[in-house]
Design an enzyme around this catalytic site. Structure first.
Site, PDB file in Angstrom:
ATOM      1  N   ASP A 182       0.858  -1.187   0.000  1.00  0.00           N
ATOM      2  CA  ASP A 182       0.000   0.000   0.000  1.00  0.00           C
ATOM      3  C   ASP A 182       0.896   1.238   0.000  1.00  0.00           C
ATOM      4  OD1 ASP A 182      -1.854   1.996   0.311  1.00  0.00           O
ATOM      5  OD2 ASP A 182      -2.953   0.995   1.926  1.00  0.00           O
ATOM      6  N   HIS A 187       0.611   8.348   3.177  1.00  0.00           N
ATOM      7  CA  HIS A 187       1.076   7.752   4.423  1.00  0.00           C
ATOM      8  C   HIS A 187       2.566   7.931   4.679  1.00  0.00           C
ATOM      9  CE1 HIS A 187      -2.880   6.005   4.737  1.00  0.00           C
ATOM     10  NE2 HIS A 187      -2.748   5.476   3.534  1.00  0.00           N
ATOM     11  N   ILE A 202      -0.518  10.020   7.823  1.00  0.00           N
ATOM     12  CA  ILE A 202      -1.285   9.206   8.767  1.00  0.00           C
ATOM     13  C   ILE A 202      -0.988   7.727   8.547  1.00  0.00           C
ATOM     14  CG2 ILE A 202      -3.118  10.912   8.967  1.00  0.00           C
ATOM     15  CD1 ILE A 202      -4.786   9.202   7.021  1.00  0.00           C
TER      16      ILE A 202
END
Length: 426
Positions: A182, A187, A202
């Site tokens: 991912d 992120h 995050i």
């Protein structure tokens, strides 16, 4: 008929399984998830969300969502079904389709269903990814489809949690987790996360998903992923790497309803979540340790194993003699052994329990609860060892015999097997 996206292939090795487990907080104490030579090595159940990522990335969301901006995409809910045990390495093939598009006014929820199969065509995982895309309007229907467990509310019961587990994430949690596939820059890249409305990158919702499901599996499923039927969660609030996650669990038969609280902000990050087991959930804190699990009183032979006569002879030897003699035998050994035997390198192990720790001693077909020592060896090598035709030390040094648990207790194995030699010609 809905358009099918894919198929896409995902090739992986044991290293990928260990990397994923480390990404969701597993440690060196969780050998079954991080060490490929552990006898129980297997993927964490939530690894099932990883293989579909290629299909997700190849889906042209912009074709049916005008003005689509991937930085405005937030993961809303996740539903995962486990159908068939995943191999520890190999190739998986995933296809996907749009299950539902729901107009939420300020954005839309796009539900994508993916089916992942192995090379033989067995369904391994079914996922539903519910993504909320902000800023897209007047697309989709006004109410979502009822898809059973995938849309269950999973409201916590009106009582205190039956179990609570806390785990502090690390500052590098997202940087590590993204290596499993991912790679959304939201992120890790502050410039990209600011476009999404966050001052700092995050944590992936699916990382929190894996961490919390791990908590439930450890507490109620004895860390055995084969017991898991499905997992569902709603991502209610974001998590920053370094924050502490508290998983609060309520046992309801074979379902454990749970939610995840960020302690530093007292915010619920995951809600309406549930992990469903194939059978009734067990409370690990209440389980008894030491004694062997009950097994059917139908002898100790297993079809296809040359070792069956050995265990039959061992059973006869241990159950022979007076009560005092049997108690003395148990008192001398004081060990609960589990033997995991295989007939080929690719076969699943079959277990026997030799209990010389409890009561008068016993031999059973099946695994033990909390064995003191677990011996992993092939069927042929075990028979040769029992017959005195093989040397345990040489098998161990050659990697053909492994011992998990109290290594010193394994030194007593020869005297245990001598009991069988006295009862039968091996």
């Amino acid at each position: 008929m809905a358009e099918i996206y894919g198929p896409s292939e995902y090739e992986y090795t044991e290293r990928d399984l260990a990397l994923y487990a480390l990404g969701v907080g597993a440690t060196r104490e969780d050998l079954r998830w991080v060490y490929e030579n552990d006898e129980n090595f297997a993927p964490l159940p939530t690894f099932g969300v990883v293989p579909p990522f290629n299909t997700m990335m190849e889906t042209p969301f912009g074709d049916f969502l005008p003005g689509f901006n991937p930085m405005m995409l937030l993961h809303g809910e996740q539903y995962l079904e486990l159908h068939h045990p995943a191999p520890t390495s190999g190739k998986l093939i995933t296809t996907g389709k749009i299950v539902d598009i729901v107009d939420k006014g300020k954005g839309v929820v796009v539900v994508m269903g993916t089916t992942t199969k192995d090379e033989e065509g067995n369904v391994i995982y079914y996922n539903e990814f519910s993504n909320f895309i902000r800023g897209v309007k007047n697309v989709g229907n006004k109410s979502g489809k009822d898809r059973g467990p995938a849309t269950a509310s999973n409201d916590p019961p009106n009582r205190k949690p039956d179990a609570i587990v806390q785990e502090k994430t690390t500052e590098n949690q997202a940087a590590l987790y993204r290596l499993s596939g991912d790679t959304n820059p939201l992120h890790i890249d502050p410039n990209m996360s600011s476009i999404g409305g966050f001052d700092v990158p995050i944590l992936h919702g699916l990382c929190s998903f894996g961490i919390s499901a791990k908590h439930v599996l450890k507490h109620f499923g004895e860390s055995d992923g084969s017991k898991v039927k499905s997992i569902k969660a709603r991502f209610s609030k974001h998590v920053f790497p370094g924050e502490t996650l508290q998983t609060e669990m309520w046992k309801e038969g074979n379902k454990v309803i749970y939610q995840v609280r960020v302690l530093e902000r007292d915010a619920i990050a995951i809600s309406n979540a549930a992990l469903v087991f194939h059978g009734d959930a067990n409370d690990a804190s209440a389980s008894a340790g030491g004694a062997a699990e009950a097994s059917a009183p139908a002898g100790v032979s297993a079809p296809g194993f040359k070792a069956s006569p050995v265990f039959e002879a061992l059973k006869a030897a241990i159950e022979s003699g007076s009560e005092e003699e049997r108690k003395a035998r148990v008192g001398k050994t004081k060990a609960l052994f589990q033997f995991n035997l295989t007939t080929s390198p690719s076969s699943e192990p079959t277990s026997w329990t030799v209990d010389l720790k409890n009561g008068l001693g016993s031999v059973n077909l099946g695994p033990a609860k909390n064995p003191d020592a677990t011996v992993i060896v092939s069927d042929d090598d075990f028979v040769a060892l029992a017959a005195g035709k093989a040397n345990a030390q040489k098998l161990f040094m050659g990697g053909k015999l492994k011992v998990k648990g109290q290594m010193m207790l394994a030194m007593k194995l020869d005297s245990v097997l001598q009991e069988a030699r006295k009862k039968a010609k091996l």
